[in-house]
Enzyme design. Sequence first.
Site, PDB file in Angstrom:
ATOM      1  N   ARG A  10       3.737  -8.243 -15.897  1.00  9.69           N
ATOM      2  CA  ARG A  10       4.078  -7.224 -16.644  1.00  9.69           C
ATOM      3  C   ARG A  10       5.309  -7.119 -17.506  1.00  9.69           C
ATOM      4  NH1 ARG A  10       0.717  -2.916 -15.294  1.00  9.69           N
ATOM      5  NH2 ARG A  10       1.215  -3.548 -13.062  1.00  9.69           N
ATOM      6  N   TYR A  11       6.344  -7.501 -16.431  1.00  2.00           N
ATOM      7  CA  TYR A  11       7.592  -7.473 -16.913  1.00  2.00           C
ATOM      8  C   TYR A  11       8.352  -9.049 -17.126  1.00  2.00           C
ATOM      9  CZ  TYR A  11       7.179  -2.798 -15.456  1.00  2.00           C
ATOM     10  OH  TYR A  11       6.864  -1.382 -15.085  1.00  2.00           O
ATOM     11  N   ARG A  30       9.706 -11.088 -13.879  1.00  2.40           N
ATOM     12  CA  ARG A  30       9.229 -10.861 -12.542  1.00  2.40           C
ATOM     13  C   ARG A  30       7.822 -10.986 -12.752  1.00  2.40           C
ATOM     14  NH1 ARG A  30      11.765  -6.748 -14.411  1.00  2.40           N
ATOM     15  NH2 ARG A  30      10.896  -4.444 -14.265  1.00  2.40           N
ATOM     16  N   CYS A  72      -4.382  -4.192   4.872  1.00  5.33           N
ATOM     17  CA  CYS A  72      -3.305  -3.653   5.221  1.00  5.33           C
ATOM     18  C   CYS A  72      -3.460  -3.195   6.678  1.00  5.33           C
ATOM     19  CB  CYS A  72      -3.123  -2.258   4.357  1.00  5.33           C
ATOM     20  SG  CYS A  72      -2.663  -2.471   2.436  1.00  5.33           S
ATOM     21  N   CYS A 103      -3.795   4.128   2.882  1.00  3.99           N
ATOM     22  CA  CYS A 103      -3.381   5.177   2.747  1.00  3.99           C
ATOM     23  C   CYS A 103      -4.278   5.992   1.637  1.00  3.99           C
ATOM     24  CB  CYS A 103      -1.977   5.116   1.574  1.00  3.99           C
ATOM     25  SG  CYS A 103      -0.742   4.276   2.342  1.00  3.99           S
ATOM     26  N   CYS A 111      -3.732   5.457  -2.301  1.00  5.22           N
ATOM     27  CA  CYS A 111      -3.520   4.050  -2.776  1.00  5.22           C
ATOM     28  C   CYS A 111      -3.912   3.957  -4.146  1.00  5.22           C
ATOM     29  CB  CYS A 111      -3.951   3.124  -1.799  1.00  5.22           C
ATOM     30  SG  CYS A 111      -3.834   1.205  -2.278  1.00  5.22           S
ATOM     31  N   ARG A 169      -4.308   0.932  -5.302  1.00  8.43           N
ATOM     32  CA  ARG A 169      -5.342  -0.200  -5.408  1.00  8.43           C
ATOM     33  C   ARG A 169      -6.456  -0.081  -4.382  1.00  8.43           C
ATOM     34  NH1 ARG A 169      -0.393  -3.818  -5.364  1.00  8.43           N
ATOM     35  NH2 ARG A 169       0.013  -4.196  -7.536  1.00  8.43           N
ATOM     36  N   ASP A 200      -0.228   8.120  -8.801  1.00  7.43           N
ATOM     37  CA  ASP A 200      -1.042   7.665  -9.908  1.00  7.43           C
ATOM     38  C   ASP A 200      -2.468   8.096 -10.028  1.00  7.43           C
ATOM     39  OD1 ASP A 200       0.711   5.401 -10.424  1.00  7.43           O
ATOM     40  OD2 ASP A 200       0.316   4.473  -8.432  1.00  7.43           O
ATOM     41  N   ASP A 236       4.102   5.418 -13.511  1.00  8.88           N
ATOM     42  CA  ASP A 236       3.258   4.297 -14.072  1.00  8.88           C
ATOM     43  C   ASP A 236       2.649   4.818 -15.172  1.00  8.88           C
ATOM     44  OD1 ASP A 236       3.640   1.132 -13.367  1.00  8.88           O
ATOM     45  OD2 ASP A 236       3.733   1.978 -11.308  1.00  8.88           O
ATOM     46  N   LYS A 250       6.634   0.957 -16.031  1.00 10.10           N
ATOM     47  CA  LYS A 250       7.027   2.188 -15.497  1.00 10.10           C
ATOM     48  C   LYS A 250       8.119   2.782 -16.255  1.00 10.10           C
ATOM     49  CE  LYS A 250       7.291   0.702 -10.664  1.00 10.10           C
ATOM     50  NZ  LYS A 250       6.387  -0.699 -10.773  1.00 10.10           N
TER      51      LYS A 250
END
Length: 365
Positions: free
Chosen positions: A94-95, A98, A107, A111, A114, A116, A277, A314, A321
Amino acid sequence: MSRHTRHSTLRSVTDLVAHDLVAPTDQAVLEEVAARYAIAVTPHLVGLIASDAADDPIARQFVPSVDELVATTGERADPIGDDSHSPVPGIVHRYPDRVLLKLVHVCAVYCRFCFRREMVGPGKESALSDDAYRGALDYIRVHPEIWEVILTGGDPLMLSPRRLSEIMAELAAIDHVKVIRIHTRLPVADPARMSPELVTALKVQGATTWVALHANHPREFSEEARAACARLVDAGIPMVSQSVLLRGINDDAVTLAALMRAFVECRIKPYYLHHGDLAPGTAHLRTTLAQGQELMRALRGRVSGLCQPDYVLDIPGGHGKAPVGPQFLATHGSCAPDHEAAEETRYRVIDYCGDVHLYPPETGD
């Protein structure tokens, strides 16, 4: 069964009922939630949940709620647009400097907010295939602008120390990769897994390792969690924080300040406070941007500068972001202090008490 009895990770609604984390009368409807979104609560986190689980800030993060079946306008399966920036499987670019490398889709805990959540957990692809992993490395190799690789998922520390050591070495062998950042919840979710072998696997010649720890409430920093973080920092691995602003969990100034202080006490620099999100079924945990800005304003000046995260949103659709914290500066006009100086804009600056000051100050101030 007592929730403090020794047990394995809770992975079903039946497990949660047995440990008094949800009422038996709610089991049927919560099975609908479990059919869509993964459940996992480690024994360590179960032990941190207070007796009134319904309103407990630890339980609220990990124990499913019927509210997750409620969809609201704007929610989407890929709320931050990872897919639109994925040139090859496993990579999000995206950037410019990185990439994300999504190694696993599992995981230690899941959460309830989440972003995702549609992509992780049982029944989903658990990890990159070997071919996809090799393709991701090839992509990184042919893009010399990539300075940092961020290992995410899922939680990359779910991999074995041996496998992590291999991955770290392969990434560090790429000349232009100078920083490897690892996003994890493991030190607070299952601190016993932060073994010396795992810590050693994260250190590598040729690149600098950073660890970003996700935690959202000061009670997550148990004695065991603090010791797990210390093992990383004492090994020379710098740490930063990631938190999500969550209704009923950390959306008051006292709790948020205590959370940020807990990070700093553990030698972890507060980095991002994410606005929630637009993941499906998470509206009951989201605040408004105005509430988040007010909380950040409350932190400024009243809590050490070491404890100030960036409040970020985001932007849905993959646009990255954006800082969305409160503004303390507004234009007031122009001024020319003397005939030799260039005209300069005068600003209204708001201090942490809410008082307004002019900069540059007017003559005589």
